[in-house]
Design a protein around this motif. Sequence first.
Motif, short mmCIF file in Angstrom:
data_model
loop_
_atom_site.label_atom_id
_atom_site.label_comp_id
_atom_site.label_asym_id
_atom_site.label_seq_id
_atom_site.Cartn_x
_atom_site.Cartn_y
_atom_site.Cartn_z
N TRP A 60 0.81 -1.22 0.00
CA TRP A 60 0.00 0.00 0.00
C TRP A 60 0.84 1.27 0.00
O TRP A 60 0.33 2.36 0.30
CB TRP A 60 -0.97 0.03 1.19
CG TRP A 60 -1.79 -1.21 1.37
CD1 TRP A 60 -1.82 -2.30 0.54
CD2 TRP A 60 -2.70 -1.51 2.45
NE1 TRP A 60 -2.70 -3.24 1.03
CE2 TRP A 60 -3.24 -2.79 2.19
CE3 TRP A 60 -3.10 -0.82 3.58
CZ2 TRP A 60 -4.18 -3.39 3.04
CZ3 TRP A 60 -4.04 -1.42 4.42
CH2 TRP A 60 -4.56 -2.69 4.16
N ASP A 119 6.90 6.50 10.10
CA ASP A 119 5.99 5.56 9.46
C ASP A 119 4.57 5.79 9.99
O ASP A 119 4.36 6.68 10.82
CB ASP A 119 6.43 4.11 9.64
CG ASP A 119 6.74 3.79 11.08
OD1 ASP A 119 5.96 4.20 11.95
OD2 ASP A 119 7.77 3.14 11.34
N GLY A 120 3.65 4.98 9.51
CA GLY A 120 2.26 5.21 9.88
C GLY A 120 2.02 5.13 11.37
O GLY A 120 1.31 5.96 11.95
N SER A 121 2.62 4.13 11.99
CA SER A 121 2.43 3.95 13.43
C SER A 121 2.89 5.18 14.20
O SER A 121 2.22 5.64 15.13
CB SER A 121 3.20 2.73 13.92
OG SER A 121 2.87 1.59 13.17
N TYR A 153 -7.46 -0.41 12.39
CA TYR A 153 -6.02 -0.69 12.39
C TYR A 153 -5.28 0.63 12.25
O TYR A 153 -5.50 1.39 11.31
CB TYR A 153 -5.62 -1.63 11.24
CG TYR A 153 -4.14 -1.93 11.26
CD1 TYR A 153 -3.61 -2.90 12.11
CD2 TYR A 153 -3.25 -1.20 10.47
CE1 TYR A 153 -2.25 -3.14 12.17
CE2 TYR A 153 -1.88 -1.44 10.53
CZ TYR A 153 -1.39 -2.41 11.37
OH TYR A 153 -0.04 -2.65 11.43
N HIS A 154 -4.39 0.89 13.22
CA HIS A 154 -3.64 2.15 13.18
C HIS A 154 -2.14 1.95 13.34
O HIS A 154 -1.42 2.91 13.56
CB HIS A 154 -4.18 3.11 14.24
CG HIS A 154 -5.62 3.47 14.04
ND1 HIS A 154 -6.05 4.30 13.02
CD2 HIS A 154 -6.75 3.08 14.70
CE1 HIS A 154 -7.38 4.42 13.08
NE2 HIS A 154 -7.82 3.69 14.09
N GLY A 155 -1.67 0.70 13.25
CA GLY A 155 -0.25 0.44 13.34
C GLY A 155 0.07 -0.48 14.50
O GLY A 155 -0.81 -0.88 15.27
N GLU A 206 -10.08 5.61 10.42
CA GLU A 206 -9.62 5.50 9.04
C GLU A 206 -10.79 6.00 8.18
O GLU A 206 -11.81 5.32 8.09
CB GLU A 206 -9.32 4.04 8.68
CG GLU A 206 -8.24 3.38 9.51
CD GLU A 206 -8.41 1.86 9.58
OE1 GLU A 206 -7.98 1.16 8.67
OE2 GLU A 206 -8.99 1.37 10.57
N ASP A 240 -6.74 9.00 10.28
CA ASP A 240 -5.62 8.15 9.89
C ASP A 240 -5.73 7.95 8.37
O ASP A 240 -6.46 7.07 7.91
CB ASP A 240 -5.70 6.83 10.64
CG ASP A 240 -4.59 5.87 10.23
OD1 ASP A 240 -3.88 6.15 9.24
OD2 ASP A 240 -4.46 4.81 10.88
N PHE A 243 -3.22 5.02 4.91
CA PHE A 243 -3.54 4.17 3.76
C PHE A 243 -4.27 4.95 2.67
O PHE A 243 -3.95 4.85 1.49
CB PHE A 243 -4.40 2.99 4.27
CG PHE A 243 -5.01 2.12 3.21
CD1 PHE A 243 -4.28 1.71 2.11
CD2 PHE A 243 -6.32 1.67 3.35
CE1 PHE A 243 -4.85 0.88 1.14
CE2 PHE A 243 -6.90 0.85 2.40
CZ PHE A 243 -6.17 0.46 1.29
N LYS A 269 2.54 5.90 4.43
CA LYS A 269 2.68 5.00 3.27
C LYS A 269 2.99 5.67 1.91
O LYS A 269 4.07 5.58 1.42
CB LYS A 269 1.44 4.12 3.15
CG LYS A 269 1.37 3.07 4.27
CD LYS A 269 0.35 2.01 3.98
CE LYS A 269 0.46 0.84 4.94
NZ LYS A 269 -0.54 0.80 6.01
#
Length: 433
Positions: A60, A119-121, A153-155, A206, A240, A243, A269
């Motif tokens: 992604w 990164d995303g997390s 999901y957020h990391g 998200e 978030d 993605f 991402k």
Amino acid sequence: MEDRTSRLAALDKAHLWHPFTQMRDWTAPGHEPLILTGGRGVILRDSRGREYIDGNSSIWTNIHGHGHPVLVEAIRRQLDQVAHVSFLGSSNEPAILLGERLVGLLPDSGLTRVFYSDDGSTAIEVALKMTLQYWQLAGHSERNRFVAFDRAYHGDTVGAASLGGVGAFFDRFSAIQFSPIRVGGLPELEAMTGEESSHVAAVVIEPCVQGTAGIRVWPEGMLAALRAWCDERGVLLILDEVFTGFGRTGRMFACEHEGVVPDFLCLAKGLTGGMMPLAATLTTERIYEAFLGEYEELKSFFYGHSYSANPLGCAAALASLEIFESERVLDSLEGKIHCLREGLADLAASPYVAETRQCGLIAGIALRRGPVAPCDWRDQTGARVCVAARKYGLLTRPILDVVTFIPPLCISASQIQASLGAIAKAIYEILEP
Ligand SMILES: *Cc1c(COP(=O)(O)O)cnc(C)c1O
């Protein structure tokens, strides 16, 4: 006589540990790890010379394809200057210019401050900590709870994982995670008492589509209604877009579909076009100004990483945004999204497809064993279909029994058709008795 691929595969199995992977299966004698050696555009090549369409944008991240000359050249130019310098106590040119560009992507949004991480997390961790500290500095330390959604999901870092709603990933770590207020959707929020919502610091979501939940698309209007709820209750909104950002849903950011402006916008991402790890958390002057004060007041935001605002990553991100303009990428998406929709409708007619779901250039194909027989996740049907699809020239990943198709935005209509054709053949191969 061992060839190079066999030797590398043996070394990989001997020493490496892969993410989200049952390593007993990975290291089984019959499994040869896929070793990717090259990429051009949407095509990836492996160490045995086989070629595939990159049907999950290299987890992604990829936006403009692999090896895009503008991205490669931008990174090269920066490499000739300097690869990395500290962002603690100094600044760098690509980070400065990128900040201006990012803020310019959402003019009039009030999102005027950019905080870089990796990164995303970490983009999420930053938003969480800024939120908590903001409420403390604003004299509302009772606002210390976060609202997160089922199957979110957020990391994977501990803070981001605390928000996660996928039990199989996160439940066993509950001893070191905090508990968010978990809700399924808006109705539960609307039912929340004023007393309870007065303790809510922020809602994290998200927007438009939950990716890791298996491409779960939120009802239209949900995001705007959520923003209204937050405003009514004085709660901050963290989006978030790790993605969904950078064109994946058909607009630059998913929040634009509903005209929603968050208090925090988390990006990662696709930020660098998929070239380097880099993240940004955007926020407003209102949040930022609360952190200003005398040094001894300790209002500073004590957070950062060694590679924060890495110049190579920032140079790549700047180049990626240039490509969005020079190639009019967003204008090119509508036709491709339409092509994907038609192809998914064909797939949905298969007795082995329970449902297809789509948001922009993001697709999920939910499998079943037959018209009235769902898959058993233990059979790993989705994974087997994805492995079979490789033979037909497509590389992608499942989420349990949902085959995902999330290509780079530069994919052509005929490559979309070829990819869905590969998925159709693979489904038939695995599921037809
Ligand atoms: C991938 C993802 C993350 C985590 O990003 P990493 O770069 O893997 O840490 C966070 N949120 C969403 C929505 C994601 O898809």
